[in-house]
Motif scaffolding. Structure first.
Motif, PDB file in Angstrom:
ATOM      1  N   MET A 186       0.828  -1.201   0.000  1.00  0.00           N
ATOM      2  CA  MET A 186       0.000   0.000   0.000  1.00  0.00           C
ATOM      3  C   MET A 186       0.868   1.259   0.000  1.00  0.00           C
ATOM      4  O   MET A 186       0.356   2.373  -0.006  1.00  0.00           O
ATOM      5  CB  MET A 186      -0.897   0.048   1.240  1.00  0.00           C
ATOM      6  CG  MET A 186      -1.912  -1.040   1.350  1.00  0.00           C
ATOM      7  SD  MET A 186      -3.500  -0.726   0.570  1.00  0.00           S
ATOM      8  CE  MET A 186      -4.065   0.761   1.326  1.00  0.00           C
ATOM      9  N   ALA A 191      -6.675   7.973   9.924  1.00  0.00           N
ATOM     10  CA  ALA A 191      -6.354   8.179   8.514  1.00  0.00           C
ATOM     11  C   ALA A 191      -5.007   8.900   8.435  1.00  0.00           C
ATOM     12  O   ALA A 191      -4.821   9.945   9.052  1.00  0.00           O
ATOM     13  CB  ALA A 191      -7.437   8.986   7.830  1.00  0.00           C
ATOM     14  N   LEU A 215      -1.584  10.373   6.147  1.00  0.00           N
ATOM     15  CA  LEU A 215      -1.163  10.910   4.864  1.00  0.00           C
ATOM     16  C   LEU A 215       0.228  10.368   4.570  1.00  0.00           C
ATOM     17  O   LEU A 215       1.175  10.656   5.298  1.00  0.00           O
ATOM     18  CB  LEU A 215      -1.144  12.433   4.970  1.00  0.00           C
ATOM     19  CG  LEU A 215      -1.319  13.222   3.692  1.00  0.00           C
ATOM     20  CD1 LEU A 215      -2.633  12.864   3.036  1.00  0.00           C
ATOM     21  CD2 LEU A 215      -1.283  14.709   4.013  1.00  0.00           C
ATOM     22  N   ASP A 237       2.812   9.839   1.236  1.00  0.00           N
ATOM     23  CA  ASP A 237       3.080   9.970  -0.199  1.00  0.00           C
ATOM     24  C   ASP A 237       1.903  10.576  -0.969  1.00  0.00           C
ATOM     25  O   ASP A 237       1.630  10.183  -2.096  1.00  0.00           O
ATOM     26  CB  ASP A 237       3.331   8.568  -0.796  1.00  0.00           C
ATOM     27  CG  ASP A 237       4.764   8.460  -1.266  1.00  0.00           C
ATOM     28  OD1 ASP A 237       5.522   9.410  -1.011  1.00  0.00           O
ATOM     29  OD2 ASP A 237       5.108   7.442  -1.880  1.00  0.00           O
ATOM     30  N   GLY A 238       1.173  11.480  -0.311  1.00  0.00           N
ATOM     31  CA  GLY A 238       0.043  12.086  -1.007  1.00  0.00           C
ATOM     32  C   GLY A 238      -1.206  11.230  -1.026  1.00  0.00           C
ATOM     33  O   GLY A 238      -2.233  11.638  -1.543  1.00  0.00           O
ATOM     34  N   ASN A 239      -1.140  10.018  -0.462  1.00  0.00           N
ATOM     35  CA  ASN A 239      -2.322   9.163  -0.374  1.00  0.00           C
ATOM     36  C   ASN A 239      -2.854   9.160   1.050  1.00  0.00           C
ATOM     37  O   ASN A 239      -2.077   9.223   2.004  1.00  0.00           O
ATOM     38  CB  ASN A 239      -1.982   7.723  -0.757  1.00  0.00           C
ATOM     39  CG  ASN A 239      -1.525   7.618  -2.191  1.00  0.00           C
ATOM     40  OD1 ASN A 239      -2.120   8.214  -3.084  1.00  0.00           O
ATOM     41  ND2 ASN A 239      -0.453   6.878  -2.411  1.00  0.00           N
ATOM     42  N   ILE A 240      -4.179   9.090   1.174  1.00  0.00           N
ATOM     43  CA  ILE A 240      -4.772   8.956   2.498  1.00  0.00           C
ATOM     44  C   ILE A 240      -5.058   7.485   2.722  1.00  0.00           C
ATOM     45  O   ILE A 240      -5.758   6.849   1.928  1.00  0.00           O
ATOM     46  CB  ILE A 240      -6.088   9.756   2.608  1.00  0.00           C
ATOM     47  CG1 ILE A 240      -5.875  11.202   2.163  1.00  0.00           C
ATOM     48  CG2 ILE A 240      -6.618   9.704   4.026  1.00  0.00           C
ATOM     49  CD1 ILE A 240      -7.185  11.949   1.947  1.00  0.00           C
ATOM     50  N   ILE A 241      -4.492   6.939   3.791  1.00  0.00           N
ATOM     51  CA  ILE A 241      -4.674   5.516   4.069  1.00  0.00           C
ATOM     52  C   ILE A 241      -5.257   5.363   5.472  1.00  0.00           C
ATOM     53  O   ILE A 241      -4.713   5.906   6.433  1.00  0.00           O
ATOM     54  CB  ILE A 241      -3.340   4.749   3.950  1.00  0.00           C
ATOM     55  CG1 ILE A 241      -2.855   4.805   2.491  1.00  0.00           C
ATOM     56  CG2 ILE A 241      -3.498   3.302   4.400  1.00  0.00           C
ATOM     57  CD1 ILE A 241      -1.470   4.281   2.282  1.00  0.00           C
ATOM     58  N   GLY A 295       3.436  15.784  -3.379  1.00  0.00           N
ATOM     59  CA  GLY A 295       2.278  14.923  -3.300  1.00  0.00           C
ATOM     60  C   GLY A 295       1.391  15.196  -2.106  1.00  0.00           C
ATOM     61  O   GLY A 295       1.426  14.481  -1.124  1.00  0.00           O
ATOM     62  N   THR A 347      -7.334   0.680   4.205  1.00  0.00           N
ATOM     63  CA  THR A 347      -7.984   1.082   2.972  1.00  0.00           C
ATOM     64  C   THR A 347      -7.521   2.455   2.513  1.00  0.00           C
ATOM     65  O   THR A 347      -7.240   3.329   3.319  1.00  0.00           O
ATOM     66  CB  THR A 347      -9.525   1.029   3.121  1.00  0.00           C
ATOM     67  OG1 THR A 347     -10.127   1.329   1.873  1.00  0.00           O
ATOM     68  CG2 THR A 347     -10.039   2.006   4.144  1.00  0.00           C
TER      69      THR A 347
END
Lengths: 73, 703
Positions: free
Chosen positions: A29, A50, A52, A54-58, B263, B487
């Motif tokens: 991921m 949640a 942050l 690498d610019g993704n919210i996981i 990013g 997720t």
């Protein structure tokens, strides 16, 4: 410390991941040592967190966040 | 001829991470030329579409979205089997969809597919977002280093799709340069020979999947395990090692082929999350959205459902008028046409609910719901992803159960499937309304209408049993899998109407074609049981009826018709069954007439109303709920003179309807979703026992 305890509005760096069956899943991921991590939101009553990365919210549960060792960046 | 044609059709598997727009590309390429099938022994649907480019035709196999080829759920097992041609025909090539904003993550899967040795091409999707984030991808350098043809697209806006079609036209799929060098060369060689595999990585995957593939013969499984043991090969350790090394190789590759920007999510998206993920507003928004969806389902589904109902009733009437009277005509008009009508009637609800769900999914809102609700669901052995199926169950359990697909943990998915029918669905409403009208006074208490309160109580009862049922199952069901939540919360995007419409269409099609068969079969059996009895009795009644009608005046004819309808139902097999179960349902406060209604309700709960109307010879006009209610209210037991529908019996019946599995369509859908008769049977028996006990307790309290 682990990602379960990081403070909001502060950036951390992932140091290592605990070896569990979830390890590969986390890596794929994009949760990897060396990456920057910060808290994006927290669900109430110790619900999922949640992050942050690498610019993704996981979103992870606290138990899973606890597997991520971090240090202040 | 047919065979030769099939061989000529090249097949291409399309694979990618979740949320990279894979289905968008699949839909754009195939349009309505999609077919849904099964993988043997698996619950994941097989989606296959046809692509026509110029004179050429291809078969496109849509593989589930995964982050890697490692076995975690059925999704990866299917990807593994298809890409290696294990038990299914091997595709000629693979199309791997990559996320331009997340090349590192995408290429983990991408390079794994390269190492399988299958010819492939890359589609780097969402180039628009990458441009906005300032990510610059040097496609030519990437092509030179990987040896894989690649094109850039923005599939949502239909950009670059010509280049993808061009790939097909030129059949521009190449075997990439082997990317990652595996360890254990001797072991992998042995596996390659034994399983006739071509590359080291295929052999490596075969070793890893030894534990997970349910269809792998046990001798082969044992062989693989023994080999791994002698060579000191630890699957989990090797996966972690491979992933780590692969990712560092990818990082090195990207440092020379990609110049990345900053990013961070855009301000606008973060602002949306301030509301949607807020500890208070987030929940209120979710509640409001669900309310709107419900409102819409009830308001919009009613008209098409009435139309379908009317159309099938008309068709049935037409057949019985036009065709010569006889068994076959009866079977066609009352058995088959009514049975098909009973399947088609669910389409509006299914299509609407899945339309809304696809809309929410496509915008990216859905994963926020999972994030918000996970904490509340966990104590009950459920997952954040269980919320939507359960709430859908308040409209109809069928789409709810069909929506459990994305719960990856088998146990959590199974629990969700098993308890969803306890949520109070819309088919229970007519039953509740009649019974509440009979047993609860239309009075106010502290400004609250007692009847409304009773209805609310029934909904709460359903929800409480759903959660308690889940809690009980949490301790009963055993699993090796650990529950987790991990997720991606994708950025918000405008929904694609094509995706929404295709989902509505496909889900309705699955329901009609797969569950429909079972529903049709059961409804024909029910019809036979209700229309036929032991030899002679029915015919005797028919003769008697004709004689009586001939002698009757015009006014009496209606009364006679309903009187004989009641007698015929009583003489039928189902009537006999109803009488047979009377001793068992006596303690619940029911007579054999209600027993018959309980049996016929298995077709669908709302059939209760029509059946009691017939059996108590209320008359033919069952549409008018008020007349039914008035007439039922006057029914008394012949022996004691007591009211049949007194308070205790009414309450007991409502509890029974709240808790029993009286819906063959749900049974059929559970069968389809679990791919076995074990679970629908356990579920039906379990729910019936709980309903019986619940109704028993209720009757004994109020009598």
């Amino acid at each position: 410390m682990t990602a379960a305890k990081l403070k909001p509005r502060q950036t951390y760096e992932i140091v290592s991941l605990s070896v569990t069956p979830l390890l590969v899943r986390m890596m794929e991921m994009g949760i990897l040592p060396g990456k920057k991590i910060s808290l994006f939101k927290k669900a109430p009553f110790n619900g999922p967190m949640a992050f942050l990365i690498d610019g993704n919210i996981i979103a992870l549960r606290i138990e899973e966040a606890d597997l991520i060792q971090i240090k202040e960046a | 001829m047919e065979v030769a044609e099939k061989k000529a059709l090249k097949s291409i598997a399309i694979i990618g991470n979740p949320n990279v727009g894979k289905s968008s590309i699949f839909n754009q390429l195939t349009g309505l030329n999609q077919k849904i099938g099964n993988y043997p022994g698996m619950t994941v649907d097989k989606m296959v579409g046809q692509v026509h480019v110029g004179e050429k035709h291809f078969e496109l196999i849509d593989l589930p979205g995964t982050y890697s080829l490692y076995p975690k759920s059925e999704d990866e097992i299917i990807a593994h089997k298809v890409l290696n041609g294990l038990g299914v025909e091997k595709p000629d090539a693979a199309l791997v969809v990559l996320d331009a904003c997340n090349l590192e993550r995408s290429l983990l899967l991408g390079t794994q597919v390269i190492d399988l040795g299958i010819p492939l091409a890359f589609v780097i999707n969402m180039k628009d977002l990458a441009e906005k984030r300032g990510v610059n991808i040097h496609t030519f350098a990437l092509y030179q280093q990987l040896g894989v043809p690649l094109v850039m697209t923005d599939a949502r806006n239909n950009q670059g799709m010509e280049a993808v079609r061009d790939l097909f036209q030129k059949e521009n799929f190449e075997v990439g340069k082997p990317f990652h060098k595996m360890g254990f060369p001797d072991l992998l060689d042995e596996v390659k020979r034994e399983f006739k595999l071509e590359t080291d990585y295929q052999a490596f995957q075969q070793l890893i999947f030894a534990d997970f593939d349910p269809l792998l013969p046990s001798d082969q499984q044992k062989w693989l395990k023994d080999k791994a043991k002698t060579h000191g090969f630890d699957g989990m350790e090797q996966q972690a090692r491979e992933t780590e090394q692969r990712l560092s190789q990818i990082k090195a590759l990207l440092s020379s082929t990609e110049s990345s920007g900053k990013g961070t999510p855009k301000k606008f998206h973060a602002a949306l999350d301030v509301v949607f993920m807020h500890p208070l507003w987030g929940y209120l928004t979710f509640l409001a959205i669900m309310l709107v969806i419900f409102q819409a389902i009830f308001a919009w589904a009613e008209t098409p459902m009435d139309l379908i109902d009317g159309a099938f009733a008309a068709a049935s009437g037409w057949v019985s008028e036009v065709f010569p009277p006889g068994v076959l005509t009866d079977l066609l008009s009352e058995g088959i046409i009514t049975g098909i009508g009973g399947v088609v009637i669910f389409i509006p609800q299914i299509a609407l609910l899945f339309g809304f769900l696809a809309f929410l999914e496509d915008t990216g809102y859905f994963s926020r719901v999972v994030y918000l609700m996970d904490r509340m669901m966990r104590p009950f052995g459920l997952h954040g992803k269980s919320v939507v199926p359960l709430i859908s169950g308040m409209a109809c359990a069928i789409p709810g159960i069909m929506a459990t697909r994305n719960i990856s943990n088998t146990k959590e998915r199974l629990i969700t499937i098993l308890v969803t029918p306890w949520m109070s669905c819309s088919a229970r409403l007519p039953v509740y309304i009649i019974l509440i009208g009979l047993t609860v006074p239309d009075q106010s208490w502290a400004g609250i209408n007692l009847q409304a309160l009773a209805l609310l109580f029934m909904y709460l009862l359903g929800t409480v049993f759903t959660l308690l049922g889940a809690l009980a199952l949490k301790y009963v069901l055993r699993t090796k899998e650990k529950s987790f939540l991990m997720t991606d919360l994708p950025i918000y995007r405008l929904p694609r109407w094509q995706t929404v419409l295709l989902t509505m269409y496909n889900k309705s099609k699955i329901f009609v074609l797969e569950a429909g068969k079972v529903i049709l079969a059961i409804s024909i059996v029910l019809w036979v049981l209700a229309s036929y009895g032991p030899s002679g009795q029915m015919e005797a009644l028919e003769v008697e009826k004709e004689r009586a009608v001939a002698a009757a005046t015009e006014d009496q004819k209606h009364e006679l018709a309903s009187e004989f309808a009641s007698k015929q139902l009583e003489a039928s097999y189902i009537g006999i069954l109803g009488k047979a179960i009377e001793p068992a349902i006596r303690p619940l406060g029911y007579d054999w007439k209600i027993g018959i209604a309980l049996l016929t309700s298995f077709a669908a709960r709302e059939v209760f109303v029509a059946t009691v109307a017939t059996i108590y010879s209320v008359g033919e006009d069952v549409e008018d709920e008020l007349t039914i209610r008035e007439k039922l209210d006057k029914q008394v037991h012949a022996d004691t003179g007591e009211k049949v529908f007194n308070r205790a019996t009414g309450f007991s019946l409502m509890v029974f309807y709240a808790l029993a599995m009286q819906c063959m369509s749900t049974v059929a859908v559970v069968y389809r979703e679990t791919k076995s008769w074990k679970w629908p049977l356990i579920q039906t028996i379990g729910m019936t026992i709980v309903a019986y006990l619940g109704a028993l307790v209720t009757y004994q309290i109020f009598i």
